[in-house]
Enzyme design. Structure first.
Site, short mmCIF file in Angstrom:
data_model
loop_
_atom_site.label_atom_id
_atom_site.label_comp_id
_atom_site.label_asym_id
_atom_site.label_seq_id
_atom_site.Cartn_x
_atom_site.Cartn_y
_atom_site.Cartn_z
N GLU A 1 2.10 -2.94 14.46
CA GLU A 1 0.93 -2.88 13.58
C GLU A 1 -0.30 -3.37 14.34
O GLU A 1 -1.33 -2.73 14.38
CB GLU A 1 1.15 -3.75 12.33
CG GLU A 1 -0.04 -3.68 11.38
CD GLU A 1 0.08 -4.62 10.19
OE1 GLU A 1 0.74 -5.67 10.31
OE2 GLU A 1 -0.50 -4.29 9.15
N SER B 1 0.85 -1.20 0.00
CA SER B 1 0.00 0.00 0.00
C SER B 1 0.88 1.24 0.00
O SER B 1 1.95 1.25 0.62
CB SER B 1 -0.89 0.03 1.24
OG SER B 1 -1.72 -1.10 1.24
#
Lengths: 388, 344
Positions: free
Chosen positions: A241, A158
């Site tokens: 994350e 991404s």
């Protein structure tokens, strides 16, 4: 047990709410990701106002606050329907990994521009032949004088098409055992030999990319940890994350539930309000309950984090439950429109639900597929024997 | 925001877990569930001496006990007395409970009409005498005192003044009974609007308590499933290596986490009289009730044939889970109220 904000937390919440109502209120909803440069400027505004890097140590440009403040920030952002800072990979993955493993020079060079949105980061972990099995990656880096020479291909990255830097897991020792042969590099995405090819998702948006590395020369010093530490460093990245993800997800679900409530109160294509249909009412209530359960699961996990310094194991479960809830919720919303919802140029709600329903199918795949998350829970939380 | 129980509450949890595990192993529990009354007649004074029935326990203290009495079911009318009846009773009657000499319950539902806790009733009182027929009274056959919902308020009636017909119930340690009152001497506890508010609070408290029990039930079902998946071997491997089994356990874990979070939120809201108490309790009851059922069903499936036998303890938990989920209407009933809050 006390669920009230402390007076400091309440003051922070009020201040942020006031700031948002002045700086964000009233901007329109967008179907897709929107204008990236506008988002980047928005990130800069957030930074100037002091809302980026809340939990980072002040020596690295943060505010040194407890994760509770990050949770409040995410809740209030979603309640104001405001988008987050676009430097997601930098803030949640690269930054914390650099703080944990970086040299003083690396911290000085990379952290500040990452906070204010002037430099965007991407992540090079997955490969065409190596998705959930991260340690099987084959992208290689070979020392040549003062440089690593990188060759290979990464995928599902991404922001790569917008990124200035990449956190890249490479194989530096092909003779070592699977995990031990990996290293963790910081790669300049503008370097010769780096090619980014956008991958168009089922939404039609190119949100993620393939990255090709052809003899890309990376300074020898652009490594986090030592050669061979790649797996350990990557685990730091993934821990962060998952550690900060939960609140972002429950806040996002709260935003979607609020939109859903707004939607069902409007007359549908047949002129009737879905909010008058008991089946729809039941489904809306169910997602609100789900959202509250995830919100409070995050707070419970936060209590564990504040007490022990280690995030609780609840994170994987929150991601799992959130992704399925978001799929149910967006599909429910789309189902209210019938065929009208499938028209591209005049879609209801400016295409908001059409986009997010399709986008939600990625939720059970990205950041750990649901299957891998169930394995993690079974093996690491419940102590069941490993299947592999 | 602090989600942790206090050190004293965690200590209470430890004592409770130890006490329940040593007094009621699975075999003993089955024996009591299959007995004529379904209760351990000797345990009530013991609970009093441990302070479980004290009036000064906060709801968060009790929350720990509700969760533990779900994890290892306590065959005594603890829920009925503490969650359903005590909040309506005066301090003197509270003392009789605390001293271990009184067990109580709530009688609200009437045959042949809507039976939710807040539905209107026919039972009436004239000249201090209560007349009416109640059904589905939890622990009705072992209570010494009934808190009775009548058309104009709440009343206390001694069990000796009522005619009780016990029903066998699939959850053997929490049975229901029909209770007939024919001009029974009744003491007024609350009337009119006050009674209505009080009954609403009792319902919140009951939902939170049952959600906490549900968390205990789901935890035990998950514990049993995980233990079995580690030890049972098929095709030369423990069945827990197979994702068809291990992912069931993971799914149960996720639902249990959600249920626990909502149950604790509800418990805190009740103890603080928070403005979100009604919604929190509805949410907790809906999710924890179904999570407990889900956990037991997955645990039964994961055990194969043995999990489907009367001999195995799992069905006891499954039936308790169904009791919790069914109380005052299924999760759909609670969601309908949540929907009204969100949409109307």
């Amino acid at each position: 047990m006390d669920f009230h904000d402390t007076s400091e937390e309440a003051a922070f919440r009020a201040e942020l709410r006031a700031w948002l109502s002045e700086h964000w209120a009233g901007r329109p909803l967008e179907g897709g990701r929107g204008d990236f440069d506008a988002l980047r400027r928005w990130g800069g505004e957030l930074y100037k106002a002091g809302y980026v890097g809340l939990t980072w140590p002040s020596e690295y440009g943060g505010r040194g606050l407890s994760p509770t403040y990050q949770a409040i920030y995410l809740e209030e952002m979603s309640r104001a329907n405001a988008p987050g800072h676009p430097g997601v990979i930098g803030l949640n993955m690269a930054g914390p990994t650099i703080i944990a493993w970086g040299t003083p020079e690396q911290k000085k060079r990379y952290l500040r521009p990452l906070l204010d949105g002037s430099e965007i980061w991407c992540q090079g972990f997955s490969e065409p032949g190596s998705g959930s099995d991260l340690a099987s990656g084959r992208t290689s880096a070979v020392l040549d004088g003062d440089h690593w020479v990188v060759n290979g291909q990464k995928v599902w990255s991404s922001y790569a098409h917008k990124a200035d830097f990449c956190i890249l897991v490479v194989r530096t020792d092909p003779s070592a055992a699977k995990h031990a042969g990996l290293s963790y590099l910081i790669v300049d995405m503008h370097a010769p030999g780096v090619t980014v090819r956008p991958l168009v998702q089922i939404t039609g948006d190119p949100e993620f990319n393939e990255i090709f590395f052809d003899d890309v020369r990376v300074p020898r010093s652009s490594i986090l940890g030592s050669p061979g530490d790649g797996w350990k460093v990557a685990m730091t990245t993934l821990l962060h994350e998952r550690g900060t993800l939960g609140f972002a997800l429950s806040a996002e679900l709260e935003r979607m539930v609020n939109q859903l409530i707004k939607l069902v109160k409007e007359p549908g294509p047949d002129g009737r309000r879905p909010a008058d249909d008991p089946v729809i009412r039941d489904a809306v209530a169910r997602e609100w309950i789900e959202m509250q359960s995830l919100r409070f699961t995050n707070y419970r996990s936060l209590t564990t984090l504040l007490e022990t310094g280690i995030p609780g194991p609840e994170g994987s479960g929150v991601k799992l439950a959130w992704s399925e809830a978001n799929q149910r919720l967006t599909s429910l919303a789309q189902s209210l429109f019938g065929l009208t919802g499938l028209v591209s140029d005049e879609a209801p709600w400016n295409g908001f639900w059409q986009y997010w329903q399709l986008r939600s199918r990625g939720n059970t795949i990205e950041a750990g597929t649901s299957e891998i998350l169930r394995n993690i829970i079974a093996e690491r939380v419940l102590g069941l024997p490993k299947g592999r | 925001m602090d989600f942790a129980f206090s050190e004293e509450q965690e200590q209470l949890r430890g004592f409770a877990r130890e006490f329940l595990a040593s007094r009621y192993d699975d075999a003993r529990l089955a024996e009591i569930a299959d007995s004529s009354t379904g209760v351990d007649e000797d345990v009530w004074p013991k609970l009093a001496s441990m302070g479980w029935l004290d009036q000064d326990l906060t709801f968060l203290d009790q929350a720990v006990l509700f969760e533990e009495t779900g994890h290892r079911p306590l065959p005594a009318p603890y829920f009925s007395t503490v969650a359903l009846a005590a909040p309506a009773l005066d301090a003197d009657t509270g003392k009789r409970i605390a001293s271990g000499t009184l067990r109580a319950t709530l009688a609200w539902a009437e045959p042949g009409r809507p039976q939710a806790l807040l539905d209107p009733v026919e039972t009436s009182v004239a000249d201090g005498r209560l007349t009416g027929v109640k059904t589905l009274v939890p622990d009705g056959a072992v209570a010494d005192l009934f808190v009775v919902v009548a058309a104009d308020g709440l009343y206390a009636v001694e069990a000796a003044d009522a005619e009780v017909t016990p029903h066998p119930t699939i959850d053997g340690t929490r049975r229901v009974a029909d209770v007939r009152f024919s001009s029974a001497p009744a003491r007024a506890l609350a009337s009119g609007e006050e009674a209505r508010v009080l009954l609403g609070r009792i319902r919140d408290r009951a939902y939170a308590a049952l959600a906490l029990e549900g968390v205990g039930v789901a935890q035990r079902a998950l514990d049993l499933l995980v233990a079995y998946a580690k030890e049972r071997e098929q095709f030369g491997k423990p069945i827990g290596v197979y994702q068809a089994v291990s992912h069931k356990a993971s799914n149960v874990y996720v639902r249990l986490q959600e249920a626990r979070s909502l149950a604790y939120w509800a418990a805190w809201c009740v103890s603080e009289d928070d403005e979100m108490a009604r919604q929190a309790c509805l949410a907790a009851k809906a999710l924890a009730g179904s999570a407990a059922v889900f956990a037991c069903e997955n645990a039964i499936q994961g055990h194969g044939g043995i999990g489907f036998t009367w001999e195995h303890v799992l069905h006891r938990y499954y039936k308790r889970a169904q009791w919790l989920a069914a109380f005052d209407g299924s999760e759909r009933a609670q969601r309908a109220e949540v929907a009204a809050f969100l949409l109307d």
